[in-house]
Design a protein around this motif. Structure first.
Motif, PDB file in Angstrom:
ATOM      1  N   UNK A  71       0.833  -1.203   0.000  1.00 61.80           N
ATOM      2  CA  UNK A  71       0.000   0.000   0.000  1.00 61.80           C
ATOM      3  C   UNK A  71       0.869   1.254   0.000  1.00 61.80           C
ATOM      4  N   UNK A  72       1.947   1.233   0.772  1.00 61.58           N
ATOM      5  CA  UNK A  72       2.856   2.392   0.806  1.00 61.58           C
ATOM      6  C   UNK A  72       3.538   2.593  -0.540  1.00 61.58           C
ATOM      7  N   UNK A  73       3.969   1.501  -1.177  1.00 59.30           N
ATOM      8  CA  UNK A  73       4.676   1.611  -2.457  1.00 59.30           C
ATOM      9  C   UNK A  73       3.773   2.152  -3.557  1.00 59.30           C
ATOM     10  N   UNK A  74       2.503   1.733  -3.560  1.00 58.71           N
ATOM     11  CA  UNK A  74       1.569   2.273  -4.554  1.00 58.71           C
ATOM     12  C   UNK A  74       1.284   3.741  -4.263  1.00 58.71           C
ATOM     13  N   UNK A  75       1.097   4.071  -2.999  1.00 64.22           N
ATOM     14  CA  UNK A  75       0.817   5.460  -2.627  1.00 64.22           C
ATOM     15  C   UNK A  75       1.984   6.372  -2.989  1.00 64.22           C
ATOM     16  N   UNK A  78       6.037   3.960  -6.209  1.00 60.51           N
ATOM     17  CA  UNK A  78       7.040   2.945  -6.513  1.00 60.51           C
ATOM     18  C   UNK A  78       6.427   1.781  -7.280  1.00 60.51           C
ATOM     19  N   UNK A  79       5.171   1.524  -7.010  1.00 57.20           N
ATOM     20  CA  UNK A  79       4.411   0.519  -7.751  1.00 57.20           C
ATOM     21  C   UNK A  79       3.254   1.220  -8.460  1.00 57.20           C
ATOM     22  N   UNK A  80       2.904   0.730  -9.633  1.00 53.19           N
ATOM     23  CA  UNK A  80       1.814   1.348 -10.373  1.00 53.19           C
ATOM     24  C   UNK A  80       0.448   0.829  -9.933  1.00 53.19           C
ATOM     25  N   UNK A  81       0.410  -0.430  -9.516  1.00 54.33           N
ATOM     26  CA  UNK A  81      -0.867  -1.030  -9.157  1.00 54.33           C
ATOM     27  C   UNK A  81      -0.645  -2.146  -8.149  1.00 54.33           C
ATOM     28  N   UNK A  82      -1.597  -2.309  -7.247  1.00 55.27           N
ATOM     29  CA  UNK A  82      -1.556  -3.395  -6.287  1.00 55.27           C
ATOM     30  C   UNK A  82      -2.647  -4.399  -6.594  1.00 55.27           C
ATOM     31  N   UNK A  83      -2.275  -5.671  -6.676  1.00 54.94           N
ATOM     32  CA  UNK A  83      -3.201  -6.727  -7.076  1.00 54.94           C
ATOM     33  C   UNK A  83      -3.167  -7.832  -6.028  1.00 54.94           C
ATOM     34  N   UNK A  84      -4.266  -8.014  -5.344  1.00 59.13           N
ATOM     35  CA  UNK A  84      -4.372  -9.106  -4.374  1.00 59.13           C
ATOM     36  C   UNK A  84      -5.804  -9.148  -3.851  1.00 59.13           C
ATOM     37  N   UNK A  85      -5.980  -9.437  -2.546  1.00 62.01           N
ATOM     38  CA  UNK A  85      -7.308  -9.385  -1.918  1.00 62.01           C
ATOM     39  C   UNK A  85      -7.332  -8.151  -1.024  1.00 62.01           C
ATOM     40  N   UNK A  86      -7.302  -6.999  -1.628  1.00 59.74           N
ATOM     41  CA  UNK A  86      -7.180  -5.729  -0.912  1.00 59.74           C
ATOM     42  C   UNK A  86      -8.568  -5.122  -0.736  1.00 59.74           C
ATOM     43  N   UNK A  87      -8.979  -4.972   0.505  1.00 58.00           N
ATOM     44  CA  UNK A  87     -10.311  -4.444   0.798  1.00 58.00           C
ATOM     45  C   UNK A  87     -10.354  -2.935   0.581  1.00 58.00           C
ATOM     46  N   UNK A  88     -11.450  -2.470   0.014  1.00 63.43           N
ATOM     47  CA  UNK A  88     -11.664  -1.033  -0.192  1.00 63.43           C
ATOM     48  C   UNK A  88     -12.202  -0.445   1.106  1.00 63.43           C
ATOM     49  N   UNK A  93      -8.823   4.867   1.030  1.00 57.49           N
ATOM     50  CA  UNK A  93      -9.235   5.778  -0.042  1.00 57.49           C
ATOM     51  C   UNK A  93      -8.670   7.181   0.144  1.00 57.49           C
ATOM     52  N   UNK A  94      -8.285   7.542   1.365  1.00 56.96           N
ATOM     53  CA  UNK A  94      -7.742   8.875   1.605  1.00 56.96           C
ATOM     54  C   UNK A  94      -6.390   9.089   0.931  1.00 56.96           C
ATOM     55  N   UNK A  95      -5.655   7.997   0.708  1.00 63.20           N
ATOM     56  CA  UNK A  95      -4.327   8.163   0.099  1.00 63.20           C
ATOM     57  C   UNK A  95      -4.113   7.305  -1.143  1.00 63.20           C
ATOM     58  N   UNK A 317      -8.643  -3.451  -7.103  1.00 55.27           N
ATOM     59  CA  UNK A 317      -7.248  -3.198  -7.448  1.00 55.27           C
ATOM     60  C   UNK A 317      -6.889  -1.803  -6.953  1.00 55.27           C
ATOM     61  N   UNK A 318      -5.692  -1.636  -6.436  1.00 50.94           N
ATOM     62  CA  UNK A 318      -5.314  -0.368  -5.809  1.00 50.94           C
ATOM     63  C   UNK A 318      -4.328   0.380  -6.704  1.00 50.94           C
ATOM     64  N   UNK A 319      -4.589   1.687  -6.874  1.00 45.91           N
ATOM     65  CA  UNK A 319      -3.749   2.544  -7.705  1.00 45.91           C
ATOM     66  C   UNK A 319      -3.316   3.761  -6.900  1.00 45.91           C
ATOM     67  N   UNK A 320      -2.322   4.471  -7.432  1.00 50.70           N
ATOM     68  CA  UNK A 320      -1.911   5.696  -6.770  1.00 50.70           C
ATOM     69  C   UNK A 320      -3.073   6.696  -6.783  1.00 50.70           C
ATOM     70  N   UNK A 321      -3.093   7.599  -5.811  1.00 50.23           N
ATOM     71  CA  UNK A 321      -4.199   8.538  -5.651  1.00 50.23           C
ATOM     72  C   UNK A 321      -4.365   9.423  -6.884  1.00 50.23           C
ATOM     73  N   UNK A 322      -5.626   9.667  -7.252  1.00 44.89           N
ATOM     74  CA  UNK A 322      -5.976  10.495  -8.414  1.00 44.89           C
ATOM     75  C   UNK A 322      -5.379   9.943  -9.711  1.00 44.89           C
ATOM     76  N   UNK A 323      -5.363   8.638  -9.835  1.00 46.90           N
ATOM     77  CA  UNK A 323      -4.787   8.026 -11.028  1.00 46.90           C
ATOM     78  C   UNK A 323      -5.610   8.380 -12.264  1.00 46.90           C
TER      79      UNK A 323
END
Length: 353
Positions: A71-75, A78-88, A93-95, A317-323
């Motif tokens: 989560x820190x790396x995507x925020x 460092x990573x473009x996207x996070x793929x796993x079982x990541x709960x929304x 959502x704040x970051x 799927x998790x992306x950097x903020x305001x992607x």
């Protein structure tokens, strides 16, 4: 194709072939992400991303991370996207940005089932069961005593023993049968008071027997076999485990339930099997899948997931903020979710066998 290729904070970087390379971060979460010994990845979330990448015509590389690190790396880009079982969640959502939900589940509780000896001990020590038995014996004594006083001198059919103590036993047995079986035939009693009492008790015993049956069913099917846990509120006085940085850990913290944090769910299951903790809390789908697969291999045979679900979870799927790429990704995701291949994948991973 993703149309915007920015500098270091871009969703994708340009390869020599001008085809975007997406840095995909993941963490092991079967059946959504399954990491092999050869460091290859499979699972439901990986399948989803593979289809999205094909739809958007991008190349990618997957690396494994811890959940908090991911989560820190995507925020931080460092990573473009996070793929796993990541709960929304609102806090995330704040970051970060999330795609549309691709799977809905709930939190659940797993325990270690009692052995036959432990179950037998529980039968004789369960306070609810002892209370029910005590009430039944008290009511039987009361009813039997009343009928004894009314009938024992004139009713040789019901009170045939010669000694007074034996007749008291007959009276108690009469009351016990009345309470547990229901009213006797009206004509069994010779006094008018006894017959009137029979009619009145007929109504009472009908409801009493139904109530006792419900309590006993609940006690045996849930209480004895599930350590009397009926929901998260019953975890307060138990040793509980949860995955660190997870929604289950956050839920327990928010409800003031002290718990041990484990780096991954496999460590939690192992701790539960060793009786290091009394219960663990995690996503229902993940718990059921891992325990089912472990039992197929002869492991964790006493572990079970309780039939109580709470705190709905939606995976995304998790992306950097305001992607700027979220809209295109969501369109591809929704298209894939409607495909027969996706429905078949859900069937393969979660169907009961």
């Amino acid at each position: 194709m993703f149309s915007v290729i920015m500098a270091s904070q871009s969703f994708a970087e340009t390869a020599p072939t001008n085809k975007p390379i997406v840095k995909v971060g993941s963490y092991n979460c079967p059946p959504f992400v399954i990491e092999s010994e050869e460091k290859t990845y499979s699972g439901l979330s990986v399948l989803l991303w593979e289809k999205i990448a094909h739809e958007l015509d991008v190349s990618y590389e997957i690396t494994n991370h811890g959940l908090g690190e991911l989560l820190d790396d995507v925020a931080n880009g460092k990573m473009h996207i996070g793929v796993s079982c990541i709960s929304i969640t609102p806090e995330r959502e704040e970051r970060l940005d999330f795609s549309h939900s691709f799977y809905e589940t709930h939190l659940a509780i797993a325990i270690k089932q009692q052995s036959h000896l432990d179950t037998l001990i529980s039968i004789f020590t369960n306070t609810k069961l002892l209370l029910v038995i005590g009430i039944a014996f008290l009511a039987a004594s009361l009813v039997g005593g009343i009928y004894y006083l009314l009938e024992h001198k004139i009713n040789d059919k019901l009170y045939s023993m010669e000694s007074r103590k034996a007749r008291w036993v007959e009276g108690f047995l009469l009351g016990l049968l009345f309470i547990t079986k229901g009213p006797f035939n009206y004509y069994e009693f010779r006094t008018l008071t006894g017959r009137i009492l029979t009619v009145l008790l007929a109504v009472f015993t009908t409801f009493f027997i139904a109530s006792v049956t419900a309590v006993l069913a609940s006690t045996f099917t849930l209480g004895l076999l599930s350590s009397d846990i009926r929901g998260p509120n019953d975890l307060a006085n138990l040793n509980v485990g949860a995955k660190e940085t997870s929604t289950s850990s956050t839920f327990l913290t928010n409800h003031s339930i002290v718990h041990r944090a484990y780096p991954d769910i496999e460590d939690m299951l192992d701790a539960l099997d060793r009786d290091e903790v009394d219960a663990i809390v995690a996503d229902d789908a993940v718990l059921k899948y891992l325990i089912k697969k472990s039992k197929e291999q002869g492991h964790y045979e006493q572990l079970t997931v309780l039939p109580y679900q709470f705190e709905k979870q939606n995976y995304g799927l998790v992306l950097e903020n305001n992607s700027p790429h979220r809209e295109k990704l969501n369109r591809a995701l929704l298209k894939i979710r409607q495909s027969p291949e996706w429905r078949q994948a859900l069937q393969n991973y979660f169907a009961e066998k």
